[in-house]
Write a protein that holds these residues in place. Structure first.
Motif, short mmCIF file in Angstrom:
data_model
loop_
_atom_site.label_atom_id
_atom_site.label_comp_id
_atom_site.label_asym_id
_atom_site.label_seq_id
_atom_site.Cartn_x
_atom_site.Cartn_y
_atom_site.Cartn_z
N ALA A 112 16.69 26.19 35.94
CA ALA A 112 15.46 25.80 35.76
C ALA A 112 14.91 26.34 34.47
O ALA A 112 13.78 26.19 33.91
CB ALA A 112 14.65 26.03 36.79
N ASP A 155 12.36 23.96 23.15
CA ASP A 155 11.92 24.65 24.51
C ASP A 155 10.97 25.85 24.41
O ASP A 155 10.22 26.08 25.31
CB ASP A 155 13.35 25.10 24.74
N PRO A 179 4.56 24.93 35.78
CA PRO A 179 6.19 24.93 35.46
C PRO A 179 6.51 24.26 34.15
O PRO A 179 5.83 23.25 33.81
CB PRO A 179 6.75 24.45 36.88
N GLU A 222 9.18 22.09 31.84
CA GLU A 222 10.59 21.40 32.20
C GLU A 222 11.16 21.45 30.78
O GLU A 222 10.81 20.74 29.91
CB GLU A 222 10.06 20.15 32.71
N VAL A 231 14.23 20.98 27.94
CA VAL A 231 14.94 19.94 27.54
C VAL A 231 16.30 20.55 26.87
O VAL A 231 17.17 19.51 26.42
CB VAL A 231 14.28 19.17 26.52
#
Length: 260
Positions: free
Chosen positions: A201, A241, A254, A256, A258
């Motif tokens: 994650a 990111d 949160p 996410e 890539v």
């Protein structure tokens, strides 16, 4: 024909299973070749972020199948890295760029311990028995234990077990730092998967940068690793990111990531 290694994709996690339970997952040449191929898949597939190595059956591994491997050791040693594969013990000057989490149970001998030492996070079932028993067979550990065991657990702790060939339990493995967590029997895979999911994650480029810099420090010394810190920071700050991570922090949600 049954495969010696099972491979399953679970999102960005590659599950790699030792699959010779009738032989307590002892490693013959076929198992070593398939394991190297699985590590190559983890390394080369950009969609994969983390590997999780586990074992089918009651035991992680009883070590080498010497009846199969012994006759194959030639003047240059043992060759088992297939085209596109990567040495799971990473002893050829090249490290995986992606982290590996281990789940071990039952018997974990010789090359099993060395797989743990070459990984990044390890979870053990409470009843696991470990042994670096090569000296009892007239050989030495050749999967990295002589290099990594003393670094991981201290000289005396490593030599206590490598020079005697004695077995030790999961509590001792945890005490000396060989494994990071001990869980009730049967829960090791689920806990390892939780940890792998937590790693997956995070921002992949950042995770890989952490691994690379830590490996560089071990391989080439602190000074080399120090020189790379600021350039790596600049590179990561310029990534998509990094923007995602900063926005998630500001918005308190949160991220996410890539992987770009």
């Amino acid at each position: 024909m049954n495969t010696r290694i099972t491979v399953e994709r679970r999102g960005p996690i590659l599950l790699i299973g030792l699959n010779r339970p009738e032989k307590r997952n002892a490693a013959d040449l076929a198992l070593l070749e398939e394991l190297a191929a699985a590590y190559g898949e983890l390394e080369h597939d950009p969609e994969l972020r983390v590997g999780l190595v586990h074992a089918v059956g009651d035991h992680f591994t009883a070590g080498l199948d010497l009846a199969d491997i012994g006759p194959r050791i030639g003047p240059d040693g043992l060759d088992y890295v297939v085209e596109g594969g990567i040495n799971p013990w990473q002893l050829e000057g090249r490290y995986l760029s992606k982290p590996v989490v281990m789940a071990v149970q039952g018997t974990c001998l010789t090359l099993g311990i060395e797989l743990v030492l070459a990984s990044d996070i390890a979870v053990a079932a409470a009843s696991t028995r470990f042994g670096q028993i090569e000296v009892s067979r007239g050989i030495l550990p050749f999967g990295g234990a002589t290099l990594r065991f003393p670094r991981a657990v201290g000289w005396g702790n490593a030599m206590r077990w490598m020079l005697t060939g004695d077995l030790f339990d999961a509590a001792e493995a945890h005490r000396i730092g060989l494994v990071q967590e001990v869980v009730p029997d049967g829960e090791q895979f689920a806990r390892a998967l939780e940890l792998a999911s937590r790693v997956a994650a995070q921002a992949p480029l950042a995770v890989q940068a952490v691994l690379a810099n830590a490996h560089l420090a071990v391989r080439s010394g602190d000074a080399e690793a120090e020189r790379e810190l600021q350039p790596e920071l600049v590179r990561l700050v310029g990534s998509e990111d990094s923007v995602i991570g900063m926005q998630a922090f500001v918005q308190r949600k949160p991220a996410e990531f890539v992987g770009r």
